[in-house]
Design an enzyme around this catalytic site. Structure first.
Site, short mmCIF file in Angstrom:
data_model
loop_
_atom_site.label_atom_id
_atom_site.label_comp_id
_atom_site.label_asym_id
_atom_site.label_seq_id
_atom_site.Cartn_x
_atom_site.Cartn_y
_atom_site.Cartn_z
N GLY A 193 9.10 -5.43 6.58
CA GLY A 193 8.30 -4.57 5.71
C GLY A 193 7.87 -5.33 4.47
CB SER A 194 6.49 -4.10 1.29
OG SER A 194 7.56 -3.26 0.89
CD GLU A 207 11.26 -12.50 9.61
OE1 GLU A 207 10.27 -12.94 8.98
OE2 GLU A 207 12.11 -13.25 10.12
CG LEU A 208 10.65 -9.69 3.16
CD1 LEU A 208 11.26 -10.07 1.83
CD2 LEU A 208 11.04 -8.27 3.56
N GLY A 209 6.33 -9.69 3.34
CA GLY A 209 4.87 -9.80 3.25
C GLY A 209 4.36 -11.24 3.35
CB CYS A 225 3.31 -9.78 7.98
SG CYS A 225 3.71 -10.23 9.68
CG PHE A 235 -0.91 -4.88 4.66
CD1 PHE A 235 -0.40 -6.08 5.11
CD2 PHE A 235 -0.57 -3.72 5.35
CE1 PHE A 235 0.45 -6.14 6.21
CE2 PHE A 235 0.26 -3.77 6.45
CZ PHE A 235 0.78 -4.98 6.88
CD GLU A 267 1.26 -8.31 2.46
OE1 GLU A 267 2.06 -7.59 1.84
OE2 GLU A 267 1.48 -8.73 3.61
N GLY A 318 12.24 7.90 5.91
CA GLY A 318 11.62 7.05 4.91
C GLY A 318 12.65 6.17 4.21
P1 NAD Z 1 7.39 -0.85 3.51
O1 NAD Z 1 8.29 -1.87 2.94
O2 NAD Z 1 6.87 0.20 2.62
O3 NAD Z 1 8.12 -0.08 4.71
C1 NAD Z 1 8.72 -0.78 5.78
C2 NAD Z 1 9.93 0.02 6.27
O4 NAD Z 1 10.92 0.02 5.26
C3 NAD Z 1 9.62 1.47 6.55
O5 NAD Z 1 10.36 1.87 7.69
C4 NAD Z 1 10.12 2.17 5.31
O6 NAD Z 1 10.45 3.52 5.54
C5 NAD Z 1 11.34 1.34 4.97
N1 NAD Z 1 11.77 1.34 3.58
C6 NAD Z 1 11.01 1.44 2.47
N2 NAD Z 1 11.78 1.35 1.36
C7 NAD Z 1 13.05 1.16 1.79
C8 NAD Z 1 14.31 1.00 1.12
N3 NAD Z 1 14.41 1.01 -0.21
N4 NAD Z 1 15.42 0.82 1.88
C9 NAD Z 1 15.34 0.78 3.22
N5 NAD Z 1 14.18 0.96 3.91
C10 NAD Z 1 13.05 1.15 3.20
O7 NAD Z 1 6.24 -1.67 4.21
P2 NAD Z 1 4.85 -1.15 4.79
O8 NAD Z 1 3.89 -1.01 3.66
O9 NAD Z 1 5.05 0.00 5.68
O10 NAD Z 1 4.44 -2.38 5.72
C11 NAD Z 1 3.60 -3.36 5.30
C12 NAD Z 1 4.37 -4.54 4.77
O11 NAD Z 1 5.21 -5.09 5.78
C13 NAD Z 1 3.45 -5.67 4.36
O12 NAD Z 1 3.91 -6.24 3.17
C14 NAD Z 1 3.58 -6.65 5.51
O13 NAD Z 1 3.25 -7.98 5.20
C15 NAD Z 1 5.00 -6.49 5.89
N6 NAD Z 1 5.22 -6.95 7.27
C16 NAD Z 1 5.96 -8.08 7.48
C17 NAD Z 1 6.11 -8.57 8.77
C18 NAD Z 1 6.91 -9.83 9.05
O14 NAD Z 1 7.34 -10.02 10.19
N7 NAD Z 1 7.09 -10.71 8.08
C19 NAD Z 1 5.53 -7.89 9.83
C20 NAD Z 1 4.78 -6.75 9.57
C21 NAD Z 1 4.65 -6.27 8.28
#
Ligand code: NAD
Length: 489
Positions: free
Chosen positions: A235-236, A257-259, A291, A386, A384, A215
């Site tokens: 991720g987010s 690459e974010l939300g 995303c 989701f 967002e 995590g």
């Molecule tokens: P999240 O940010 O909670 O988790 C993503 C990843 O980051 C997971 O592997 C998690 O364990 C890790 N993580 C969380 N906190 C961290 C930290 N402090 N340091 C390092 N790693 C950490 O995201 P989610 O809710 O699982 O995924 C959904 C989000 O991802 C949405 O906002 C979506 O838009 C975004 N997303 C973006 C793209 C893109 O290409 N722009 C693609 C898919 C999803």
């Protein structure tokens, strides 16, 4: 989960383990892999501690030097073989993706298809020209050459775990880097085990790719480990900011690459039935957990009523259920995500918006939801979500549409439907990493540069040789002359 014979994902190989020099116990407690549609336990994934991360980074740095010294053809061959593994085991991979991520069959098929293509495309990178020959006023030859960055960490989310991991893993390996992959612990198989097993089968040397599921704590250790030079994070936006901060502090490059909160615009005169079909796909595909999901439907005032009626009709007739059956939408990944979706939808209703369709759930199955009569500052429009939620707002002019789109902090994808001339004018006015004319907002190809601006990230880092080489190498200035240069002292 039971798998067919000649299984590449046999849980007796990877169950409860991480991968360093081979499959081994992680120092942290393992987690169950849960099928969101049924609650069934599909397996168990090993979890890496921060200490596992630091040891893996040291191991990766040593393995990387040997890997980078391999002939380009040897690296290319490994990538080609890995792509072939995805094709040879497509059925087994697809079944796991369906069950682990709650995906309908076409979404699972898309992930394995793109995964194979990412590997085949990356196989061209080792032989791609590795820099430029420069002119010089000095009496020497001068080159800007691309060299591997070293150790690359890849952190990926739960929604499209295979694509969002492999799009960094494959080019980073092909360009001579070692990679530490950290998938989301909710989708460790699709986001990690599949890729690890594919490259194991393809003959990648030990230590060059390691799988350290975990995590936030595991991810944070990757942003700290000194040997890691690049962090490729998907991720987010909230977590991305933390990753960016840590990378800045530790002087690492971060690809973020974010939300998104992506707008699909329906221009005056557009075919409403076709637009509603595009809009339904954009908002409801994979339950809106993308995303690039269409989070905002911006419809010209002359078409709004007709469009809302057509979208509502679609939403009411899309079947929702176990994605291994004949349905259009499967489950939300977990209760936390579902509750967040429901909180935002109920908030919109309480603020006076009309819930035209959906707004209800059973277990993790959220009904496709259409909202009209919403204010621009309502979270269901501004944030967002989701989830499978389609808020609709009207506009009167191209300029107003652009202003509404740009008022949002995100900037990932915009779809514009209708007259191409009008669409081109609008495309020039919007701040967005991607614009798709006469398509909805969800689109990704292995050879196209992908990324967002603003709160959607640091933009256009993946896809195609130019973006991938930029993302996963450093530039070294190299000069040479036949004899030691003369100096004045
Ligand atoms: P999240 O940010 O909670 O988790 C993503 C990843 O980051 C997971 O592997 C998690 O364990 C890790 N993580 C969380 N906190 C961290 C930290 N402090 N340091 C390092 N790693 C950490 O995201 P989610 O809710 O699982 O995924 C959904 C989000 O991802 C949405 O906002 C979506 O838009 C975004 N997303 C973006 C793209 C893109 O290409 N722009 C693609 C898919 C999803």
């Amino acid at each position: 989960m039971q798998t067919e014979q000649s299984s590449i994902l046999d849980p007796s190989v990877w169950g409860g383990k991480i991968y360093t020099d081979g499959w081994t116990q992680g120092s942290a407690e393992s987690v169950d892999v849960i099928e969101p549609a049924t609650g069934a336990v599909l397996g168990s994934a090993g979890i890496a501690s921060a200490e596992d991360v630091y040891a893996a980074a040291t191991r990766a740095a040593a393995a990387q030097r040997e890997w980078a010294a391999r002939k380009p053809e040897e690296r290319a061959a490994v990538l080609r073989r890995a792509g072939q593994v995805f094709e040879d085991h497509v059925q087994e991979f697809n079944t796991w993706i369906q069950r682990e991520t709650g995906a309908i069959a076409p979404k699972a098929g898309l992930e394995t298809h793109v995964a194979a293509n990412e590997c085949f495309d990356a196989a061209g990178l080792p032989h791609h020209p590795a820099g430029d020959v420069l002119t010089s006023d000095e009496d020497h030859w001068s080159f800007a050459r691309r060299v591997p960055a070293g150790v690359v960490a890849v952190i990926s989310p739960f929604n499209f775990p295979l694509i969002l991991s492999i799009r960094s893993v494959a080019p980073a390996l092909a360009l001579g880097n070692a990679v530490i992959l950290k998938p989301d612990p909710r989708t460790p198989v699709s986001g990690g085990v599949m890729i690890m097993r594919a490259f194991e089968e393809a003959g990648l040397p030990a230590g060059v790719l390691q799988l350290l599921t975990g995590g936030a704590e595991t991810g944070a250790a990757l942003t700290d480990a000194p040997e890691v030079r690049i962090v490729s994070f998907t991720g987010s936006t909230a977590a991305g900011r933390k990753v960016g901060e840590a990378c800045g502090r530790n002087l690492k490059r971060a690809h973020l690459e974010l939300g998104g909160n992506n707008a699909m615009v329906v221009l005056p005169g557009a075919d409403v039935a076709a637009a509603a079909s595009a809009g339904a796909f954009g908002s409801f595909m994979h339950q809106g957990q993308v995303c690039m999901t269409t989070g905002r439907h911006l419809v010209h005032e002359s078409l709004k009523e007709e469009y809302v009626a057509a979208l509502k009709e679609k939403a009411e007739h899309l079947p929702v259920g176990d994605p291994t059956g004949q349905v259009a939408l499967g489950p939300i990944i977990d209760e936390k995500q579902r509750d967040n979706i429901d909180r935002i939808v109920r908030g919109a209703k309480d603020a006076g918006a009309n819930i035209e369709a959906g707004g209800t759930y059973e277990n993790l199955f959220y009904a496709p939801t259409v909202i009209s009569g919403i204010d621009r500052d309502n979270p269901a429009w501004a944030e967002e979500i989701f989830g499978p939620v389609a808020p609709v707002l009207s506009f009167s002019s191209i300029e107003e549409a652009a202003e509404i789109i740009n008022a949002n902090e995100y900037g990932l994808s915009v779809g514009i439907l209708g007259d191409v001339g009008q669409a081109m004018k609008l495309a020039d006015l919007v701040h967005s990493g991607k614009v798709h004319i006469n398509e909805q907002t969800v689109s990704d190809e292995s050879n196209a540069p992908f990324g967002g601006v603003g709160a959607s990230g640091t933009g256009s880092r993946f896809g195609g040789y130019t973006a991938n080489i930029e993302a996963f190498t450093e530039t070294q200035w190299l000069t040479m002359r036949p004899d030691i240069a003369p100096y004045p002292f």
